[in-house]
Structure formats: C-alpha cells, structure tokens
Design a protein around this motif. Structure first.
Motif, short mmCIF file in Angstrom:
data_model
loop_
_atom_site.label_atom_id
_atom_site.label_comp_id
_atom_site.label_asym_id
_atom_site.label_seq_id
_atom_site.Cartn_x
_atom_site.Cartn_y
_atom_site.Cartn_z
N PHE A 317 0.84 -1.20 0.00
CA PHE A 317 0.00 0.00 0.00
C PHE A 317 0.87 1.25 0.00
O PHE A 317 0.56 2.23 -0.69
N PHE A 318 1.95 1.21 0.76
CA PHE A 318 2.87 2.35 0.79
C PHE A 318 3.42 2.63 -0.61
O PHE A 318 3.43 3.79 -1.06
N ASP A 319 3.87 1.60 -1.29
CA ASP A 319 4.44 1.79 -2.62
C ASP A 319 3.43 2.39 -3.59
O ASP A 319 3.78 3.23 -4.43
N GLU A 320 2.18 1.98 -3.45
CA GLU A 320 1.16 2.40 -4.42
C GLU A 320 0.53 3.75 -4.07
O GLU A 320 0.17 4.52 -4.98
N HIS A 321 0.41 4.05 -2.77
CA HIS A 321 -0.39 5.21 -2.40
C HIS A 321 0.30 6.24 -1.50
O HIS A 321 -0.06 7.42 -1.54
N LEU A 322 1.24 5.82 -0.67
CA LEU A 322 1.75 6.71 0.37
C LEU A 322 3.08 7.36 0.05
O LEU A 322 3.35 8.49 0.49
N GLU A 323 3.93 6.68 -0.68
CA GLU A 323 5.26 7.24 -0.94
C GLU A 323 5.16 8.57 -1.68
O GLU A 323 5.90 9.51 -1.38
N ARG A 324 4.25 8.67 -2.62
CA ARG A 324 4.10 9.91 -3.39
C ARG A 324 3.56 11.06 -2.54
O ARG A 324 3.61 12.23 -2.94
N LEU A 325 3.05 10.74 -1.35
CA LEU A 325 2.54 11.77 -0.44
C LEU A 325 3.60 12.21 0.57
O LEU A 325 3.29 12.96 1.50
N GLY A 326 4.82 11.76 0.37
CA GLY A 326 5.92 12.17 1.25
C GLY A 326 6.12 11.30 2.47
O GLY A 326 6.90 11.63 3.37
N VAL A 327 5.42 10.16 2.53
CA VAL A 327 5.57 9.24 3.65
C VAL A 327 6.85 8.42 3.46
O VAL A 327 7.21 8.06 2.34
N ARG A 328 7.54 8.13 4.55
CA ARG A 328 8.72 7.29 4.55
C ARG A 328 8.44 6.05 5.42
O ARG A 328 7.50 6.06 6.21
N VAL A 329 9.27 5.04 5.27
CA VAL A 329 9.14 3.82 6.07
C VAL A 329 10.39 3.62 6.90
O VAL A 329 11.51 3.72 6.38
N SER A 330 10.21 3.33 8.19
CA SER A 330 11.35 3.09 9.08
C SER A 330 11.52 1.61 9.41
O SER A 330 12.34 1.28 10.27
N THR A 331 10.78 0.76 8.77
CA THR A 331 10.80 -0.67 9.06
C THR A 331 11.45 -1.43 7.92
O THR A 331 11.22 -1.09 6.75
N PRO A 332 12.28 -2.43 8.22
CA PRO A 332 12.92 -3.20 7.14
C PRO A 332 11.90 -3.84 6.20
O PRO A 332 10.89 -4.40 6.64
N ARG A 333 12.20 -3.77 4.92
CA ARG A 333 11.32 -4.41 3.93
C ARG A 333 11.45 -5.93 3.98
O ARG A 333 10.48 -6.64 3.70
N GLU A 334 12.62 -6.44 4.30
CA GLU A 334 12.83 -7.88 4.33
C GLU A 334 12.05 -8.49 5.50
O GLU A 334 12.27 -8.14 6.66
N ALA A 335 11.17 -9.41 5.18
CA ALA A 335 10.30 -9.99 6.21
C ALA A 335 11.09 -10.64 7.34
O ALA A 335 10.66 -10.61 8.50
N GLU A 336 12.24 -11.23 7.01
CA GLU A 336 13.01 -11.91 8.04
C GLU A 336 13.65 -10.95 9.04
O GLU A 336 14.18 -11.38 10.07
N TRP A 337 13.61 -9.65 8.75
CA TRP A 337 14.21 -8.66 9.64
C TRP A 337 13.18 -7.72 10.26
O TRP A 337 13.54 -6.67 10.77
N ARG A 338 11.91 -8.08 10.20
CA ARG A 338 10.91 -7.23 10.83
C ARG A 338 9.96 -8.06 11.69
O ARG A 338 9.72 -9.23 11.42
N GLY A 339 9.43 -7.40 12.72
CA GLY A 339 8.48 -8.04 13.62
C GLY A 339 7.06 -7.86 13.13
O GLY A 339 6.78 -7.99 11.93
#
Length: 397
Positions: A317-339
């Motif tokens: 959803f972030f890639d499709e809708h939120l990134e263009r609105l200036g939102v950033r992500v602080s969580t690892p994209r790799e599933a094995e490195w996120r809770g």
C-alpha cells in the motif's frame, strides 16, 4: 493486493470472531494493547462468582499460589520455546527488567559494564541508568540507527572483558527491526557476559526458541500480542543453568523457600520461584490464559505467517499510495528482519493521528514523526487494514 481475496484465503480468519468487536473502522494498535476475547468476559464473571466468591481465601491453596509458575510454563511452552521451570509471571515489565539485570550483573562479579542501545525503549534505558548509578557500573552505548536496529557486529565492537550484561530488544519498539538473537547471544557469551532480551514486541507474534538459542534472561509484557489487558503482569525467563547462581534483588515473602514459615531471615526458593517477590496478581493473569489457548490452537508459526502477510500488505500500500505523499518507512522491507508492526514517518503525523482516531482509525504515534501500524494477526483482517490505510492516505491529501 485484493484484501477481500486475502481474507477469503486466510486460514486464521475464523479467529477474528473470538474477539470483542469495537465500533471503529480499523484497529492498528494491536502491538500496544491487544483486543479482549469474548470468552474472557465470561471467564472473569465466572472467576468472581465461582472461584473468588465461593472459595474465598481457600483458593490460594487450591491453585492461586502456583499461578506465577504454572502460567509461566504455559507461556514458555506456547510462545518462548522454553522447557518448564524457567518462566515466571508477576510484576511489571520495568520491575522484571530491574530484577533480571541486577541478577545478571551480580552473577558476573568483577565486571562493571552494562551494554545497551540508544534506540531502545525508554524503560530499558532508564532502568539501566538507575542500576549503573546504584552499583557504580558503566554504561556502554550502541548508537543504533532508529530506522533499523542493533546487529551482532555492533555488539561485538563494544563488548569485552569488562562487559557484565547486554540488554537489547528482540523487536525494536519503533522500527520493528527483528534482531538476530542467536548471533548476538553467541557473541555476548564469547565475551563471558550475560544477555537479557526484551521480548515485549515479539512474544506471541514471532516464534521464539530461547532454550535452543541459549538465552540467559528474557522479559516480556503480556498486554500486547498476549492480550492480557491493560497493566497485565509481565513474565521473566531465567535459564535453568543460572538458577543456582543468579539472585534477584527484591526479596519478598512469596519468593522465599517457605513463605508461611515467616522466618527471621530470607532464604530463596529453589528454581524460578525465587524470582517472585510479592503476592501474585491472580486477577491480572486471567485474560492472558485465554489468549495463550488461542495462540496454542492457531500455532505460532501460522501466526507469524499471517503477521508477515499483513506487514507486507502495508508495504504494498505504501508503494502504491503513500510514498508519493511524502511518507517514509522506518521498518525493514525484508520480512526476516521485521516483527509485527510497520512504522510510517511523515511530519504531519503528530497532528493527524488524533484526527484519524476521530474517524475510527486507531494507530499510535512515536516521536519524532512516526505512526506505527501494529497488527495483531488473530484479530486483524486485511479488509480492516486496507480501510484504515485508505483513510490515512485521504487524511494526507
């Protein structure tokens, strides 16, 4: 990325009906306070009427006295990968952290350094600051990136012959970064030190293998993914190998070898029981029993798979809708490195989160500009998540 299709294919979807429904659009804060179960309401009434009301003080001899260890064993079996006799319930997370870090420090005489990271939860940092001042120890800080977490390499750089204890979080409370427990624990042991793991954001949502990973100590809260309710007591894990040498600092009558001897001097109980201090919070333990039954029924590996799918949905959803609105992500994209949560960052989120709550979307805010999307797999649907994220996007436009 059709949420309806994802819900239809979700093997855990039927568990959602077990939770008390709220008149909201989306609950995105399950990593802070889990929803209550319907059965808990009935069990609390039954406890008041049939156990407390009928048995009265006799109930202490009929099971209440043993609840810290019997419930601890259930937590160990269902969520921690821990054999019986190593987990105990009671006190808050803060008090449990103090007990374990003090016990670990005293178990390494001659060593004076406590290692922690700058991005850890305030309680963890504050507790260690207090212990350092109390015991004349030195704090060694790992300057972790708030957008990621602590690595084994960073730990290896700061530990040495003076290191007594390393305290870290398995899942970073802000970024959701999933630390490599086996690698870090091995590095700490290689230096002759002990490790205390904070499991607050991983227990009940990420499979744990504490015995297999040779963890020394661990602590976790029970009101997040274990749905114990506000203020539910925390748990402590102490490896069997440390039971004869580790001594907790808060000597209370319930941790004594014979509580009702009322003796003139304290003699600790054998095993994990010695880490109990005061009277067990029996009522506070009731709701988590129901959730542990649910986790046991669903299976922690299936829960992890659903959690990964939910957090992956947030990234899509972030890639499709939120990134263009200036939102950033602080969580690892790799599933094995996120809770089990994803943190989105935007300068407007501090002001927008209260607006979202008024619209029935409930995430939480973490400074400086992070909005955590906390997803409890057994109570959260993809449709609910999608509806909440759409309102987030609308609020930003």
């Amino acid at each position: 990325m059709d949420p309806v299709a994802l819900d239809a294919a979700d093997p855990l979807a039927h568990f959602r009906d077990r939770f008390v429904a709220a008149d909201i659009v989306a609950y995105l804060d399950g990593n802070s306070l889990g929803r209550p179960l319907r059965v808990t309401r009935d069990n609390l009434v039954r406890f008041v009427d049939d156990v407390w009301g009928e048995r009265l003080i006799r109930a202490w001899d009929e099971g209440w006295m043993e609840t810290p260890t019997t419930l601890g064993d259930t937590i160990g079996r269902v969520t921690l990968g821990a054999a019986p006799g190593q987990t105990v319930v009671g006190d808050s997370t803060t008090v449990m952290l103090y007990k374990l870090v003090r016990a670990a420090l005293d178990a390494r005489p001659g060593r004076t350094e406590l290692v922690l990271d700058t991005a850890n939860f305030p309680t963890d940092r504050y507790v260690l600051e207090g212990i350092a001042a109390e015991r004349g120890a030195t704090l060694r800080w790992i300057d972790a990136d708030p957008a990621s977490g602590v690595t084994a390499e960073q730990v290896a750089e700061v530990i040495g012959p003076r290191t007594a204890v390393v305290l870290l979080s398995h899942v970073a409370y802000r970024s959701g970064y999933l630390a490599d427990v086996p690698a870090i624990t091995n590095a700490v042991h290689h230096a002759g030190a002990l490790v205390v793991w904070d499991l607050c954001h991983s227990v009940g949502v990420v499979p744990l293998r504490l015995d297999e990973w040779n963890v020394d100590f661990a602590v976790g809260c029970t009101y997040k993914y274990l749905n114990g309710g506000p203020g539910a007591p925390a748990f402590a894990y102490v490896a069997t190998a440390l039971h004869d040498t580790a001594r907790q600092p808060i000597q209370g009558w319930m941790g004594a070898a014979d509580p009702f001897a009322m003796g003139p001097a304290y003699q600790p109980a054998a095993g994990i029981r010695q880490f109990v201090s005061g009277t067990p919070p029996v009522v506070g333990m009731l709701p988590m029993r129901d959730m542990l039954d649910l986790v046991d029924e669903a299976g922690i590996d299936a829960i992890r798979a659903k959690s990964t799918a939910l957090t992956s949905f947030v990234f899509d959803f972030f890639d499709e809708h939120l990134e263009r609105l200036g939102v950033r992500v602080s969580t690892p994209r790799e599933a094995e490195w996120r809770g089990g949560h994803v943190t989105l960052d935007h300068p407007a989120f501090r002001e927008l989160v209260p607006q979202l709550q008024k619209r029935g979307v409930i995430p939480d805010f973490r400074p400086p500009d992070g909005m955590r999307i906390g997803l409890s797999p057994l109570s959260t649907s993809f449709t609910e998540l999608a509806a909440g994220l759409r309102i987030v996007a609308e609020t930003l436009t």
